[in-house]
Motif scaffolding. Structure first.
Motif, PDB file in Angstrom:
ATOM      1  N   CYS A 170      10.991   1.871   6.369  1.00 22.02           N
ATOM      2  CA  CYS A 170       9.642   2.370   6.689  1.00 22.02           C
ATOM      3  C   CYS A 170       8.587   1.320   6.355  1.00 22.02           C
ATOM      4  O   CYS A 170       7.627   1.118   7.104  1.00 22.02           O
ATOM      5  CB  CYS A 170       9.341   3.661   5.924  1.00 22.02           C
ATOM      6  N   ASP A 171       8.787   0.644   5.230  1.00 20.37           N
ATOM      7  CA  ASP A 171       7.829  -0.389   4.831  1.00 20.37           C
ATOM      8  C   ASP A 171       7.780  -1.503   5.890  1.00 20.37           C
ATOM      9  O   ASP A 171       6.707  -2.001   6.242  1.00 20.37           O
ATOM     10  CB  ASP A 171       8.247  -0.958   3.465  1.00 20.37           C
ATOM     11  N   ALA A 172       8.952  -1.841   6.414  1.00 20.66           N
ATOM     12  CA  ALA A 172       9.020  -2.943   7.388  1.00 20.66           C
ATOM     13  C   ALA A 172       8.550  -2.511   8.779  1.00 20.66           C
ATOM     14  O   ALA A 172       7.988  -3.320   9.517  1.00 20.66           O
ATOM     15  CB  ALA A 172      10.455  -3.469   7.463  1.00 20.66           C
ATOM     16  N   HIS A 173       8.789  -1.247   9.144  1.00 19.83           N
ATOM     17  CA  HIS A 173       8.594  -0.860  10.552  1.00 19.83           C
ATOM     18  C   HIS A 173       7.516   0.188  10.802  1.00 19.83           C
ATOM     19  O   HIS A 173       7.191   0.439  11.962  1.00 19.83           O
ATOM     20  CB  HIS A 173       9.915  -0.334  11.126  1.00 19.83           C
ATOM     21  N   CYS A 174       6.999   0.797   9.763  1.00 20.52           N
ATOM     22  CA  CYS A 174       6.078   1.922   9.995  1.00 20.52           C
ATOM     23  C   CYS A 174       4.766   1.784   9.237  1.00 20.52           C
ATOM     24  O   CYS A 174       4.397   2.667   8.440  1.00 20.52           O
ATOM     25  CB  CYS A 174       6.759   3.233   9.614  1.00 20.52           C
TER      26      CYS A 174
END
Ligand SMILES: Cc1ncc(COP(=O)(O)O)c(C=O)c1O
Length: 428
Positions: free
Chosen positions: A123-127
């Motif tokens: 989530c940190d990388a993509h959202c």
């Protein structure tokens, strides 16, 4: 009562949802193949009224997400996004479904109670911009120091909800959220350390009145002030900016919007401070329940002590009703109509309609697969179709693959228009 912006449509919907669903089914019946022994209908007109009434119940600034789990069909997610609604995900898989349906991360709230470290990192990388509500202080400690997502913390406000036990998540033994009674100094310092800027609650489902919600919001507002004061004392300029009040308002009868309207009114008068924050909601059942119907073919009618009608949906679709309640509430909760094999629509109680009491049983191979007992219906024969209304929430999303029966075709109806959302398919 706060109504939808199109009262004409609402009036038509309440006139008799059973007849309306039976007419919708008749419109698409000729398109069914022999193996389509059931059809799942989505009533986009009823949904439009619900969504309009939800918006009308709250100030315009409130951002409504709809709980994905309640009706997770990919076309439904795309439809809700296109209407300007966000989505609430209860698993990373639901996050993916939402992204695939066209959601931007900022449209999403991610609430799973068991997020893994890898999911949080993903989530940190993509959202960036997604709201992640941590379920516990342990989860909060797993978050990166400066995440791209907004950090929320789920609080269990420990209020008395009146919800059925299986859906009451505000009890002392609930697995959801940090209990409001948790030592406050630890709760506050963990929130400050992790950069929490949102507080979340979801107190349960099928909550019968607004009282517990109003109490819960009060507890969140007090906690927000305490966290903000503690943070100010450290010179940290961040503040709690967002209060996510979850879902939980029980479904209302078709065309009735009173409970949600009064929730909005009471928040405005009794919890005015709430609207100084960005407010987010996550309703499910209240939105979807009356926006769905099913039609299922009567395979046989057996002459038993109570005549028994075999249909093609049971615990696979009505999972909660059958496994929890052995079918009895299903007979009370839903509305039933019949489309005869010659196309006539019959509703029990209408003039000149002959009726009979039936046990309506599903197609699965276990004794409990009973949809309704002692249900008064128009006299049934093989080849008739039983139409059931009020089935839009927590049915398709809970599909059970017991006996590996196929998931029926899903058709969305809007006025005269029918749009096949998905064909009959094998589960899994
Ligand atoms: C966190 C969360 N938000 C929202 C919902 C939707 O609840 P309801 O359908 O009762 O409105 C649920 C349902 O389980 C939930 O767990």
């Amino acid at each position: 009562m706060t109504g939808p912006s199109e009262p004409g449509i609402a009036a038509e919907l309440v006139s008799d949802p059973r007849r309306a669903a039976a007419d919708s089914f008749r419109r698409i019946r000729s398109t069914l193949g022999e193996r389509d022994t059931s059809v799942i209908g989505v009533d986009l007109d009823a949904l439009r009224c619900r969504l309009a009434a939800l918006r009308a119940a709250f100030p315009e600034s409130v951002r409504h997400a709809v709980a994905i789990k309640t009706m997770p069909h990919p076309k439904m997610l795309a439809h809700l996004l296109a209407q300007g609604f966000g989505l609430e995900a209860a698993s990373l898989e639901e996050v993916m479904l939402a992204l695939d349906a066209g959601a931007r991360p900022s449209d999403l709230i991610f609430d799973s109670p068991a997020k893994t470290r890898a999911e949080i990192a993903w989530c940190d990388a993509h959202c960036p911009g997604m709201l992640l509500n941590a379920n516990s202080l342990t989860e909060l400690r797993r978050y990166p120091e400066a995440p791209s997502f907004q950090v929320g913390l789920r609080i269990n406000p420990e209020v008395v909800t009146g919800a059925p036990a299986a859906y009451d998540v505000s009890t002392g033994r609930s697995k959801f959220g940090v209990p409001a009674s948790h030592p406050q100094s630890e709760l506050v310092s963990a929130s400050v350390a992790a950069g929490v800027t949102a507080l979340h609650m979801h107190i349960g489902s099928q909550v019968p009145t607004c009282d517990a919600h109003i109490d819960g919001v009060g507890r969140l507002l007090s906690l927000a002030s305490v966290i903000d004061r503690a943070r100010a004392a450290t010179g940290d300029p961040r503040r709690i900016t967002t209060i996510d009040i979850g879902g939980g308002v029980r479904a209302e009868a078709p065309g009735v919007f009173d409970l949600m309207a009064s929730y909005g009114e009471r928040l405005a008068s009794e919890r005015e401070a709430l609207f100084g924050y960005e407010v987010r909601t996550e309703f499910g059942q209240w939105i979807h329940t009356d926006a769905g119907w099913v039609a299922t073919r009567v395979e046989t009618v057996e002459d038993r002590a109570v005549p028994m009608a075999f249909v093609h949906l049971g615990a696979d679709f009505f999972m909660r009703d059958v496994y929890r309640d052995s079918g009895v509430p299903a007979g009370v909760k839903y509305g039933f109509g019949v489309v005869k094999h010659d196309g006539r629509v019959l509703i029990a109680g209408a003039p000149a309609v002959e009726t009979q009491t039936y046990d309506v049983v599903g197609p699965l191979c276990f004794a409990g697969d009973v949809l309704a007992r002692d249900l008064t219906l128009p006299v049934l024969e093989e080849g008739d179709w039983l139409v059931i209304v009020g089935t839009g929430a927590n049915t398709l999303g809970l599909w059970s693959s017991h006996c590996s029966r196929a998931v029926p075709m899903v058709v969305a109806m809007e006025g005269e228009r029918a749009d096949v959302w998905s064909l009959r398919r094998l589960p899994g």
